[in-house]
Design an enzyme around this catalytic site. Structure first.
Site, PDB file in Angstrom:
ATOM      1  N   ASP A  17       0.945  -1.210   0.022  1.00 45.12           N
ATOM      2  CA  ASP A  17       0.057   0.083  -0.121  1.00 45.12           C
ATOM      3  C   ASP A  17       0.666   1.029  -0.153  1.00 45.12           C
ATOM      4  O   ASP A  17       0.735   2.312   0.675  1.00 45.12           O
ATOM      5  CB  ASP A  17      -1.009   0.030   1.219  1.00 45.12           C
ATOM      6  N   HIS A  61     -10.677   0.755  -2.631  1.00 52.18           N
ATOM      7  CA  HIS A  61     -12.057   0.514  -2.038  1.00 52.18           C
ATOM      8  C   HIS A  61     -13.079   1.331  -2.998  1.00 52.18           C
ATOM      9  O   HIS A  61     -12.876   2.236  -3.677  1.00 52.18           O
ATOM     10  CB  HIS A  61     -11.887   1.546  -0.688  1.00 52.18           C
ATOM     11  N   HIS A  78     -10.426   6.946   1.556  1.00 60.04           N
ATOM     12  CA  HIS A  78      -9.115   7.083   1.208  1.00 60.04           C
ATOM     13  C   HIS A  78      -9.022   5.883   0.387  1.00 60.04           C
ATOM     14  O   HIS A  78      -9.829   4.904   0.102  1.00 60.04           O
ATOM     15  CB  HIS A  78      -7.897   6.642   2.399  1.00 60.04           C
ATOM     16  N   LYS A 103      -7.093  -5.131  -3.113  1.00 61.56           N
ATOM     17  CA  LYS A 103      -7.821  -5.437  -1.679  1.00 61.56           C
ATOM     18  C   LYS A 103      -8.585  -4.463  -1.443  1.00 61.56           C
ATOM     19  O   LYS A 103      -8.712  -3.134  -1.826  1.00 61.56           O
ATOM     20  CB  LYS A 103      -6.856  -5.809  -0.831  1.00 61.56           C
ATOM     21  N   CYS A 147      -2.114  -2.678   7.749  1.00 62.74           N
ATOM     22  CA  CYS A 147      -2.079  -3.473   6.453  1.00 62.74           C
ATOM     23  C   CYS A 147      -0.673  -4.343   6.541  1.00 62.74           C
ATOM     24  O   CYS A 147      -0.705  -5.206   6.208  1.00 62.74           O
ATOM     25  CB  CYS A 147      -1.961  -2.847   5.110  1.00 62.74           C
TER      26      CYS A 147
HETATM   27  C1  VGL Z   1      -4.453   0.840   6.158  1.00 66.28           C
HETATM   28  C2  VGL Z   1      -5.647   2.267   7.889  1.00 66.28           C
HETATM   29  C3  VGL Z   1      -7.001   1.928   6.950  1.00 66.28           C
HETATM   30  C4  VGL Z   1      -3.187   0.260   5.744  1.00 66.28           C
HETATM   31  C5  VGL Z   1      -5.511   0.827   5.575  1.00 66.28           C
HETATM   32  O1  VGL Z   1      -2.856   0.362   4.506  1.00 66.28           O
HETATM   33  O2  VGL Z   1      -2.330   0.134   6.653  1.00 66.28           O
HETATM   34  N1  VGL Z   1      -4.782   1.732   7.416  1.00 66.28           N
HETATM   35  N2  VGL Z   1      -6.641   1.208   5.766  1.00 66.28           N
END
Ligand code: VGL
Length: 318
Positions: A17, A61, A78, A103, A147
């Protein structure tokens, strides 16, 4: 790209990510999320040199998901599919061959773990790792407490050896200590927290321009339990031989090789000739000359089984 066949290099590098929204300026930034990118890029370069699979996961998302605050979730919106915030960070140097794992597409699930994701052609992350015979996963990226952690725990549950590259992860740290706690949790679950890819040389690096003998030799060596990297170009083989530790044996099939004399000369620089087995062929360099250069050689015609037996003896004597 040339046909580079890596088998037995059973580790993979995962970048979790590293998207705009998780970096400063984004919707849900990890402080310093962008500062780890040079370290990740260095790992990417090294992984490419070693021809190991590279994965990049991304949060992907839908605009409406129970993951987001307006719909009852914990997070500001996000990484919405197709948005600028969902793009990989522009400084991240993902090679063209990187496998993207998407994902978080299910509007009812957070999708923190890369193991909730799938490749572009719909294969689950775990199936893709298995297909490539990966048993060790090096993890970098964002964010440490969500994540990265969930991915690491899932990888451990799947029986993989997990290595967290601590110079290449960053967290949100909403509450002081979150990142430290996440790191201990991963360590307790069995992950190694360290820096650097552990270089493991394959047993054999095999150079063969002709596909068929190369495939046969490679298959039989693997059958004997050896780790083999096979390639059809000298530059690709040289890259494997340049790094330490070196493979225990280099096999060069002279047949069809564009400049065999240059290859053998170069080879003497990078390998002990005693650790090189040359398969000679009509119309290229004479066996006598190969011997004069100090290399072991096997002359055509030869049964693949005999060649592999000789190779096995040399490897085991190493
Ligand atoms: C993540 C918070 C919310 C991450 C994803 O990629 O770690 N953190 N969604």
């Amino acid at each position: 790209m040339s046909a580079d066949i890596s088998l037995g290099r059973r580790f993979a590098l995962l970048v979790v990510d590293v998207q705009r929204d998780f970096c400063p300026g984004g919707a849900l930034p990890a402080p310093g999320g962008d500062r780890i990118i040079p370290a990740i890029n260095a790992y990417l370069t090294e992984a490419q040199e070693l021809s190991v699979p590279i994965y990049a996961s991304r949060d992907w998302h839908p605009a409406v998901t129970t993951h987001f605050k307006p719909y009852g979730g914990p997070w500001p919106p996000h990484c919405v599919q197709g948005s600028a915030g969902a793009e990989f960070h522009p400084d991240l140097e993902l090679p063209p061959g990187a496998i993207v794992i998407s994902k978080g597409e299910d509007p009812e699930r957070p999708g923190y773990s890369a193991f909730d994701g799938h490749t572009a052609d719909g294969q689950s992350f775990l199936d893709d790792l298995r297909r490539r015979r990966v048993d060790r996963l090096y993890i970098t990226g964002l964010t440490t407490e969500y994540c990265v952690k969930q991915t690491a725990l899932d990888a451990l549950r799947a029986g993989l050896h997990v290595i967290i590259l601590t110079d290449a992860i960053a967290g949100i740290n909403a509450s002081a200590g979150d990142v430290d706690r996440a790191q201990s949790e991963m360590a307790h679950a069995g992950a190694d927290l360290t820096i650097g890819l552990a270089r493991q040389a394959p047993d054999v690096v095999l150079l063969g321009v002709e596909w068929q003998p190369r495939a046969l030799i490679r298959a039989q060596l693997i059958e004997e339990g050896f780790e083999v990297v096979a390639t059809d170009t000298w530059p690709m083989m040289r890259r494997q031989l340049r790094v330490a530790p070196k493979p225990r044996l280099a096999i060069v099939d002279l047949k069809g090789l564009p400049d065999p004399a240059a290859v053998l000369n170069d080879l003497r620089e990078s390998m002990n000739p005693d650790r090189v087995l040359v398969l000679t062929a009509m119309g290229t360099i004479e066996p006598g000359e190969v011997e004069h250069l100090g290399f072991r050689h096997i002359d055509r015609p030869v049964a693949i089984g005999d060649l592999v037996n000789t190779a096995a003896q040399v490897i085991r004597a190493a």
